[in-house]
Design a protein around this motif. Sequence first.
Motif, PDB file in Angstrom:
ATOM      1  N   MET A   1      14.522   4.370  -7.149  1.00  0.00           N
ATOM      2  CA  MET A   1      13.087   4.589  -7.160  1.00  0.00           C
ATOM      3  C   MET A   1      12.818   6.060  -6.889  1.00  0.00           C
ATOM      4  SD  MET A   1      10.333   2.774  -4.720  1.00  0.00           S
ATOM      5  CE  MET A   1       8.972   2.148  -5.630  1.00  0.00           C
ATOM      6  N   LEU A   3      11.303   9.450  -5.472  1.00  0.00           N
ATOM      7  CA  LEU A   3      10.878   9.743  -4.109  1.00  0.00           C
ATOM      8  C   LEU A   3       9.365   9.843  -4.035  1.00  0.00           C
ATOM      9  CD1 LEU A   3      12.538  10.094  -1.571  1.00  0.00           C
ATOM     10  CD2 LEU A   3      12.364  12.547  -1.846  1.00  0.00           C
ATOM     11  N   ASN A   6       7.675   6.479  -4.129  1.00  0.00           N
ATOM     12  CA  ASN A   6       8.029   5.746  -2.914  1.00  0.00           C
ATOM     13  C   ASN A   6       7.154   6.207  -1.762  1.00  0.00           C
ATOM     14  OD1 ASN A   6       9.948   3.991  -1.368  1.00  0.00           O
ATOM     15  ND2 ASN A   6      10.248   5.907  -0.290  1.00  0.00           N
ATOM     16  N   LYS A   7       6.879   7.506  -1.691  1.00  0.00           N
ATOM     17  CA  LYS A   7       6.024   8.037  -0.613  1.00  0.00           C
ATOM     18  C   LYS A   7       4.614   7.470  -0.748  1.00  0.00           C
ATOM     19  CE  LYS A   7       8.222  12.406   0.604  1.00  0.00           C
ATOM     20  NZ  LYS A   7       8.186  13.870   0.473  1.00  0.00           N
ATOM     21  N   LEU A   9       3.720   4.619  -2.078  1.00  0.00           N
ATOM     22  CA  LEU A   9       3.764   3.214  -1.648  1.00  0.00           C
ATOM     23  C   LEU A   9       3.874   3.125  -0.134  1.00  0.00           C
ATOM     24  CD1 LEU A   9       3.868   0.217  -2.442  1.00  0.00           C
ATOM     25  CD2 LEU A   9       6.351   0.459  -2.670  1.00  0.00           C
ATOM     26  N   LEU A  10       4.670   4.008   0.467  1.00  0.00           N
ATOM     27  CA  LEU A  10       4.831   3.998   1.922  1.00  0.00           C
ATOM     28  C   LEU A  10       3.499   4.279   2.603  1.00  0.00           C
ATOM     29  CD1 LEU A  10       6.635   3.923   4.459  1.00  0.00           C
ATOM     30  CD2 LEU A  10       7.061   6.361   4.123  1.00  0.00           C
ATOM     31  N   LEU A  13       1.243   1.238   2.271  1.00  0.00           N
ATOM     32  CA  LEU A  13       1.662   0.135   3.151  1.00  0.00           C
ATOM     33  C   LEU A  13       1.284   0.438   4.596  1.00  0.00           C
ATOM     34  CD1 LEU A  13       5.165  -0.665   1.636  1.00  0.00           C
ATOM     35  CD2 LEU A  13       3.186  -2.168   1.620  1.00  0.00           C
ATOM     36  N   VAL A  16      -2.516  -0.012   5.034  1.00  0.00           N
ATOM     37  CA  VAL A  16      -2.912  -1.433   5.055  1.00  0.00           C
ATOM     38  C   VAL A  16      -2.475  -2.086   6.362  1.00  0.00           C
ATOM     39  CG1 VAL A  16      -2.518  -3.688   3.987  1.00  0.00           C
ATOM     40  CG2 VAL A  16      -2.935  -1.685   2.548  1.00  0.00           C
ATOM     41  N   SER A  17      -1.233  -1.854   6.742  1.00  0.00           N
ATOM     42  CA  SER A  17      -0.721  -2.455   7.983  1.00  0.00           C
ATOM     43  C   SER A  17      -1.506  -1.946   9.187  1.00  0.00           C
ATOM     44  CB  SER A  17       0.750  -2.134   8.185  1.00  0.00           C
ATOM     45  OG  SER A  17       1.495  -2.435   7.037  1.00  0.00           O
ATOM     46  N   TYR A  19      -4.547  -0.710   9.305  1.00  0.00           N
ATOM     47  CA  TYR A  19      -5.899  -1.271   9.320  1.00  0.00           C
ATOM     48  C   TYR A  19      -5.880  -2.710   9.821  1.00  0.00           C
ATOM     49  CZ  TYR A  19     -10.571  -2.584   7.804  1.00  0.00           C
ATOM     50  OH  TYR A  19     -11.862  -3.044   7.782  1.00  0.00           O
ATOM     51  N   GLY A  20      -4.895  -3.470   9.374  1.00  0.00           N
ATOM     52  CA  GLY A  20      -4.772  -4.851   9.827  1.00  0.00           C
ATOM     53  C   GLY A  20      -4.571  -4.924  11.332  1.00  0.00           C
ATOM     54  N   TYR A  21      -3.704  -4.053  11.869  1.00  0.00           N
ATOM     55  CA  TYR A  21      -3.459  -4.066  13.314  1.00  0.00           C
ATOM     56  C   TYR A  21      -4.707  -3.638  14.086  1.00  0.00           C
ATOM     57  CZ  TYR A  21       1.521  -4.953  12.939  1.00  0.00           C
ATOM     58  OH  TYR A  21       2.735  -5.551  12.701  1.00  0.00           O
ATOM     59  N   ILE A  23      -7.847  -4.070  13.196  1.00  0.00           N
ATOM     60  CA  ILE A  23      -8.790  -5.192  13.176  1.00  0.00           C
ATOM     61  C   ILE A  23      -8.351  -6.264  14.159  1.00  0.00           C
ATOM     62  CG2 ILE A  23      -9.782  -7.061  11.798  1.00  0.00           C
ATOM     63  CD1 ILE A  23      -9.247  -5.383   9.337  1.00  0.00           C
ATOM     64  N   SER A  24      -7.052  -6.572  14.163  1.00  0.00           N
ATOM     65  CA  SER A  24      -6.578  -7.690  14.972  1.00  0.00           C
ATOM     66  C   SER A  24      -6.584  -7.352  16.448  1.00  0.00           C
ATOM     67  CB  SER A  24      -5.174  -8.118  14.544  1.00  0.00           C
ATOM     68  OG  SER A  24      -4.254  -7.070  14.754  1.00  0.00           O
ATOM     69  N   THR A  26      -9.035  -5.789  17.965  1.00  0.00           N
ATOM     70  CA  THR A  26     -10.396  -5.832  18.499  1.00  0.00           C
ATOM     71  C   THR A  26     -10.756  -7.277  18.758  1.00  0.00           C
ATOM     72  OG1 THR A  26     -11.285  -5.912  16.271  1.00  0.00           O
ATOM     73  CG2 THR A  26     -11.125  -3.750  17.314  1.00  0.00           C
TER      74      THR A  26
ATOM     75  N   ILE B 124      -6.037 -11.808  12.638  1.00  0.00           N
ATOM     76  CA  ILE B 124      -5.173 -11.802  13.818  1.00  0.00           C
ATOM     77  C   ILE B 124      -3.928 -12.629  13.536  1.00  0.00           C
ATOM     78  CG2 ILE B 124      -4.977 -12.584  16.219  1.00  0.00           C
ATOM     79  CD1 ILE B 124      -7.913 -11.917  16.597  1.00  0.00           C
ATOM     80  N   MET B 127      -1.633 -10.850  11.027  1.00  0.00           N
ATOM     81  CA  MET B 127      -0.892  -9.698  11.584  1.00  0.00           C
ATOM     82  C   MET B 127       0.220 -10.163  12.509  1.00  0.00           C
ATOM     83  SD  MET B 127      -2.178  -7.407   9.853  1.00  0.00           S
ATOM     84  CE  MET B 127      -1.076  -6.149  10.427  1.00  0.00           C
TER      85      MET B 127
END
Lengths: 265, 158
Positions: A1, A3, A6-7, A9-10, A13, A16-17, A19-21, A23-24, A26, B124, B127
């Motif tokens: 792949m 470089l 790949n950056k 996509l990194l 990711l 997204v991760s 933002y998810g953390y 939100i979770s 709060t 939650i 995650m």
Amino acid sequence: MKLLSNKTLLVLLILVSGYGYIISCTHDNSFPPPAATTGTKYTPGTGVFLPGNLTAGNANEWKMDKAHSSCLWQTNYIGAAGLLTGRFNQFGMHEVLTSEMTLYPAPGQPLKDTSWAFYENDDSKTFFNGYVQINTSNTGEPGRDTGCNIGNLGTVKISNYPGQYNLQVGNLAKIKSTNIAFDPTTGDYIATFILTWQGKLTSPLAKTLTGRLKYIKRATIAGTAPYDVFGLQLSFQFNCRDFGVTSTSVGDKIEIECNMNFNNK
Amino acid sequence: MAFFAGYPLIYTIVFFITGKKADSKGSFANRLVKLLPYAYALSATLFLGLIIRNIYPDYSLKNISEQFQNSYLRIFGLLAILFWIPALHRKPILSLLHSLVFFFFLLKDIILHITSSTSHEVIINDMKIYTDSLLLNSATLAFMVFIYTISGILVNKK
């Protein structure tokens, strides 16, 4: 792949991760139910009720009287009309661990109803656990209870496992208390607990809810062999859409009332 | 999702860390990249083990079919076991593409949350599962590196 891609996509990711953390991490504000009155100040009694080993004849051990207890639900039919009501025929007060989520031979309670304790004036020691077998929902209409209710609630028919109680994860909804607080304005208790149910989701969802726990005072039943009884009533509501239930036959809000009677026979 | 959703991040982090060293044959970075599909296949094998454990002791067709309630997704997940085959593991990009399908479900829930049509508790829960997946995929990669290193040492001793 390459470089460069790949950056990209990194970074995507991580965004997204992250933002998810965020939100979770709060928390929503949770509010207790409104007080019924603002006048009288209630004080709790001194009763202590423990299940012990459920030894028959031991008056210090309180046994859940399943035959005289109930676990009821109601919701607005098609979200707008009168109430659709039902009950769960099989339920208990046991903290069902993952290793215990399996099949059990009927009849009789599959697991000991000992995962609770009630102290009238010591909220820190009071706790409860409970579970229902979803496919035992009884609305009085066999066509619904063995038909659309099964599919809509993400479970399987009782007839799939004849003569057995199904406490597998797909058929189990359970509650576990996290905090109990006496409400001096009503004399009841505000219960915070976790409802865990898979519903129509791919894995169980654990949702924190608040409900009202009412203590029905201890009374003595006279007779040749007198014994004592007391009751606990838990009322709460939840949004069934959180658990993947999409049927429009039921409203979003499901109200639950658990009436548990105990005796010390 | 608990087995596969965390793999894309592990994959891209490994590629980022190893950089251009991954192209030089025989280097540790090159070996690490080559072990990624094996680690993914190991996660899929653990997933198969969980399904078998849930089926035990009732191996009837009825019980097996109930284990596959989301049949297409579960079967697609089990396909990751094919990465044990050398022909497939030579193309690490295929393992990334396979795992992105599961990451899509997390992305979907986050997007739905932004549009306010899904509740906070779903995120939650997602995650928590995603974190477990990250830990699992890190552990399987570490395990494969360990096994590869040990086997290399034993071969050299001979």
